[in-house]
Design a protein around this motif. Structure first.
Motif, PDB file in Angstrom:
ATOM      1  N   ARG A 236       0.817  -1.214   0.000  1.00  0.00           N
ATOM      2  CA  ARG A 236       0.000   0.000   0.000  1.00  0.00           C
ATOM      3  C   ARG A 236       0.852   1.265   0.000  1.00  0.00           C
ATOM      4  O   ARG A 236       0.585   2.221  -0.738  1.00  0.00           O
ATOM      5  N   TYR A 237       1.892   1.295   0.803  1.00  0.00           N
ATOM      6  CA  TYR A 237       2.642   2.534   0.981  1.00  0.00           C
ATOM      7  C   TYR A 237       3.948   2.579   0.190  1.00  0.00           C
ATOM      8  O   TYR A 237       4.718   3.532   0.323  1.00  0.00           O
ATOM      9  N   SER A 238       4.191   1.580  -0.640  1.00  0.00           N
ATOM     10  CA  SER A 238       5.392   1.610  -1.481  1.00  0.00           C
ATOM     11  C   SER A 238       5.247   2.677  -2.555  1.00  0.00           C
ATOM     12  O   SER A 238       4.136   3.090  -2.896  1.00  0.00           O
ATOM     13  N   ASP A 239       6.377   3.106  -3.105  1.00  0.00           N
ATOM     14  CA  ASP A 239       6.333   4.032  -4.240  1.00  0.00           C
ATOM     15  C   ASP A 239       6.856   3.384  -5.522  1.00  0.00           C
ATOM     16  O   ASP A 239       6.846   3.997  -6.584  1.00  0.00           O
ATOM     17  N   CYS A 240       7.275   2.119  -5.423  1.00  0.00           N
ATOM     18  CA  CYS A 240       7.763   1.388  -6.592  1.00  0.00           C
ATOM     19  C   CYS A 240       7.577  -0.104  -6.351  1.00  0.00           C
ATOM     20  O   CYS A 240       8.109  -0.648  -5.375  1.00  0.00           O
ATOM     21  N   ILE A 241       6.798  -0.757  -7.215  1.00  0.00           N
ATOM     22  CA  ILE A 241       6.583  -2.199  -7.118  1.00  0.00           C
ATOM     23  C   ILE A 241       7.137  -2.862  -8.370  1.00  0.00           C
ATOM     24  O   ILE A 241       6.834  -2.436  -9.482  1.00  0.00           O
TER      25      ILE A 241
ATOM     26  N   GLU B 139       4.415   6.229   9.868  1.00  0.00           N
ATOM     27  CA  GLU B 139       5.688   5.500   9.909  1.00  0.00           C
ATOM     28  C   GLU B 139       6.171   5.171   8.501  1.00  0.00           C
ATOM     29  O   GLU B 139       7.369   5.238   8.214  1.00  0.00           O
ATOM     30  N   ALA B 140       5.233   4.804   7.624  1.00  0.00           N
ATOM     31  CA  ALA B 140       5.615   4.481   6.248  1.00  0.00           C
ATOM     32  C   ALA B 140       6.171   5.694   5.528  1.00  0.00           C
ATOM     33  O   ALA B 140       7.254   5.640   4.927  1.00  0.00           O
ATOM     34  N   TYR B 141       5.451   6.799   5.597  1.00  0.00           N
ATOM     35  CA  TYR B 141       5.885   7.995   4.873  1.00  0.00           C
ATOM     36  C   TYR B 141       7.071   8.686   5.535  1.00  0.00           C
ATOM     37  O   TYR B 141       7.676   9.587   4.958  1.00  0.00           O
ATOM     38  N   GLY B 142       7.414   8.204   6.737  1.00  0.00           N
ATOM     39  CA  GLY B 142       8.630   8.704   7.373  1.00  0.00           C
ATOM     40  C   GLY B 142       9.891   8.121   6.772  1.00  0.00           C
ATOM     41  O   GLY B 142      11.009   8.582   7.052  1.00  0.00           O
ATOM     42  N   CYS B 143       9.730   7.093   5.929  1.00  0.00           N
ATOM     43  CA  CYS B 143      10.887   6.442   5.286  1.00  0.00           C
ATOM     44  C   CYS B 143      11.221   7.202   4.005  1.00  0.00           C
ATOM     45  O   CYS B 143      10.870   6.784   2.895  1.00  0.00           O
ATOM     46  N   ARG B 144      11.871   8.331   4.150  1.00  0.00           N
ATOM     47  CA  ARG B 144      12.176   9.172   2.984  1.00  0.00           C
ATOM     48  C   ARG B 144      13.681   9.314   2.813  1.00  0.00           C
ATOM     49  O   ARG B 144      14.434   9.124   3.709  1.00  0.00           O
TER      50      ARG B 144
ATOM     51  N   TRP C  49      13.234   1.511   5.332  1.00  0.00           N
ATOM     52  CA  TRP C  49      11.915   1.052   4.898  1.00  0.00           C
ATOM     53  C   TRP C  49      11.703  -0.405   5.294  1.00  0.00           C
ATOM     54  O   TRP C  49      10.655  -0.768   5.849  1.00  0.00           O
ATOM     55  N   LEU C  50      12.694  -1.252   5.053  1.00  0.00           N
ATOM     56  CA  LEU C  50      12.592  -2.659   5.421  1.00  0.00           C
ATOM     57  C   LEU C  50      12.449  -2.809   6.933  1.00  0.00           C
ATOM     58  O   LEU C  50      11.631  -3.611   7.410  1.00  0.00           O
ATOM     59  N   SER C  51      13.214  -2.030   7.692  1.00  0.00           N
ATOM     60  CA  SER C  51      13.136  -2.106   9.153  1.00  0.00           C
ATOM     61  C   SER C  51      11.756  -1.710   9.658  1.00  0.00           C
ATOM     62  O   SER C  51      11.239  -2.298  10.621  1.00  0.00           O
ATOM     63  N   THR C  52      11.142  -0.737   9.013  1.00  0.00           N
ATOM     64  CA  THR C  52       9.796  -0.305   9.401  1.00  0.00           C
ATOM     65  C   THR C  52       8.795  -1.436   9.219  1.00  0.00           C
ATOM     66  O   THR C  52       7.939  -1.693  10.075  1.00  0.00           O
TER      67      THR C  52
END
Length: 572
Positions: free
Chosen positions: A265-270, A567-572, A339-342
């Motif tokens: 859901r919160y990825s920007d690239c699949i 938390e997801a969008y904090g992975c920038r 991102w993986l750690s989250t």
């Protein structure tokens, strides 16, 4: 050389060691040739559907061509569920049916039948095979057999069928004088520059592994570790990667893990490798509706690619070739690790074992996780269809050399028991069959096959005294009217059943089973292990009516979901 002797030789040349089937006069010569060959074993199942599912289990465990045979008419028709399963799950299976002698075959297509048990099986199975043909001349057997096998194993694998009249089977041929007319296929070199660029610009990438990607080897796993890109899988893709790999984040979809669904859901690239992204994964939603993200789909089936809109980047190439090219060229990124750690934090915060909140009887999530951890490192684990399949795919930790054998596209109840038999003969390693009280009864006759061949399969029967998945749906959609799932549904006494078939029986009543489970798994004899599951069993997390896959039942609060998003969008 007799035609059936030639067929047996060709099967051995293609690495086949075991053929499954059921005897009949129209295949008696073929089964005789197979049985007399020193490098082939013929396994007589108790029903042709069992033979077909056993062949599919063999293909899933061996990773290569499987074979099932049946007589004309009802025998061939009984293979159809297995053929369809192989077609939807891309399994390379050769199905051979006997047919009446040509002089007995009907000469007018409008005739219903001429010979006894004569049936046009080719027309019936053509929509669910890659290649199906009736052999009209003995000298064509070499060409047609080669065509069929090549079709089964090349490109997107799938089932093929050869229908061979009785008089053709017994004919004499000189194979060395017959010239093959088959052309070899050449794979295209993958061009994935655009995918590399998308990954380089990504902050929250996700790899999706489906059934169309082959098992990840040690070298590929090491490259994945270096990149730290999260990997989620479909059910068919679950055993393609070691579930202990640091990048593995679970199965996603309507019956998937919460953390895996949030990752998508919160990825920007699949980047999707060999997965159809069907409704069970996306809840029928276009993934582009979730966010502005780049989505690449990689597949060897052009028809699957064409169903996606132009918003998707489509690559008509082998999924494993593409994966190797991508992970060997892409650069690791510190953003990926955060991102993986989250995602891993989410996994620990919402453990799958705790999703089952019924304290009566055995917790199936816990039991199946423990079985996967305690089983041999190269075990076959066959799973049936129903709640047991959902529990297995969310809870089990499948190791690098373990094989998860299941029916996903067709979703055929009754698959696990015969498939476990086939998987055992593929590698002759520890084999465990996970099934429910509904699925087991659909092919219960194969218990005799286990007894006959002394196969040390451990049958773990998750008995919730109902068709649990249907019962759960009836609770939501039909005001709890349980026709067919509870009312009218019943089971035999499984302890007496085990005794009748000469199998050892153990019943697990609660979650204090560690010692007995270890003893069972170490033993070298077949078991029926009946686990007492509540009739109110659930398969949480599961779809929430009127919602998407980010808020499965049991539903989380708005505050919890907002926390996940932040938390997801904090992975920038």
């Amino acid at each position: 050389m007799k035609v059936t002797d030639y067929i047996a030789e060709i099967l051995v040349e293609h690495g086949v060691t075991t053929v499954f089937g059921y005897q009949g006069s129209s295949v008696a010569h073929l089964i005789d040739s197979i049985s007399q060959h020193p490098n082939l074993t013929f396994v007589e199942t108790r029903h042709e559907q069992g033979a077909a599912f056993a062949a599919n289990g063999y293909a899933l465990s061996a990773g290569g061509l499987s074979v099932a045979v049946a007589c004309s008419g009802p025998g061939g028709i009984n293979l159809i569920s297995g053929i369809a399963d192989a077609y939807y799950d891309s399994l390379p299976g050769l199905f051979i049916t006997g047919q009446v002698s040509q002089k007995e075959m009907k000469t007018d297509s409008d005739m219903r039948q001429n010979g006894f048990q004569e049936t046009d099986i080719v027309s019936i199975v053509s929509p669910i095979t890659k290649y199906a043909v009736s052999i009209s001349e003995a000298d064509k057997i070499k060409d047609e057999l080669t065509k069929a096998i090549q079709a089964a194993v090349s490109g997107r694998p799938g089932p093929v069928l050869l229908d061979i009249p009785h008089n053709i089977q017994t004919a004499r041929i000189c194979p060395e004088k017959i010239v093959k007319s088959v052309k070899e296929c050449v794979s295209a070199k993958p061009d994935i520059d655009a995918v590399i660029e998308e990954l380089e610009n990504s902050r929250r990438p996700v790899f999706v592994f489906g059934g169309g990607i082959r098992r990840i080897d040690i070298e590929q796993a090491a490259l994945l570790d270096r990149l730290s890109i999260p990997v989620v899988t479909s059910y068919r893709g679950k055993d393609r990667i070691d579930n202990c790999n640091v990048c593995y984040c679970g199965t996603f979809g309507v019956f998937g893990l919460r953390c895996a669904n949030w990752a998508v859901r919160y990825s920007d690239c699949i980047v999707c490798f060999g997965s159809r992204l069907d409704g069970r994964q996306t809840a029928g939603e276009d993934l582009h509706l979730y966010a502005d993200k780049k989505i690449s789909v990689i597949d060897v089936d052009l028809h699957e690619l064409n169903k996606f809109s132009d918003d998707y980047h489509k690559y008509y190439i082998d999924a494993n070739d593409a994966l190797t090219a991508i992970i060997s060229r892409a650069e690791g990124n510190i953003r990926y690790k955060k991102w993986l750690s989250t995602i891993k934090v989410w996994e620990k915060r919402y453990p799958i074992v705790n999703e089952y909140r019924i304290f009566d009887g055995v917790n199936p999530n816990k039991l199946l996780r423990d079985i996967s951890r305690k089983s041999d490192i190269d075990a076959n684990i066959a799973v049936d269809v129903g709640q047991n399949q959902l529990w297995a795919n969310t809870s089990m930790i499948i190791a690098q050399s373990q094989y998860l054998v299941q029916s996903c596209g067709l979703g055929a109840m009754g698959f696990a028991l015969p498939a476990a038999i086939g998987a055992y003969f593929a590698r002759r390693t520890q084999t465990i069959c996970i099934t429910g009280d509904g699925g087991l009864q659909m092919n219960i006759q194969e218990l005799q096959t286990i007894k006959e061949y002394k196969i040390p399969i451990k049958i773990v029967l998750l008995n919730n005294k109902s068709l649990g998945l249907i019962r759960d749906y009836q609770n939501k959609a039909l005001n709890g009217r349980h026709y067919g799932s509870v009312s009218g549904f019943g089971s035999p006494d499984y302890e007496l059943l085990a005794k009748a078939y000469g199998l050892k029986y153990v019943k697990i009543k609660d979650n204090t089973y560690n010692d007995v489970l270890e003893e069972i798994l170490k033993d070298d004899i077949p078991y029926i292990v009946e686990a007492d599951i509540s009739r109110q069993s659930t398969a949480y997390p599961e779809p929430t009516y009127g919602s998407d896959i980010i808020n499965q039942s049991m539903e989380l609060s708005g505050e919890e979901l907002e926390r996940i998003k932040e938390e997801a969008y904090g992975c920038r």
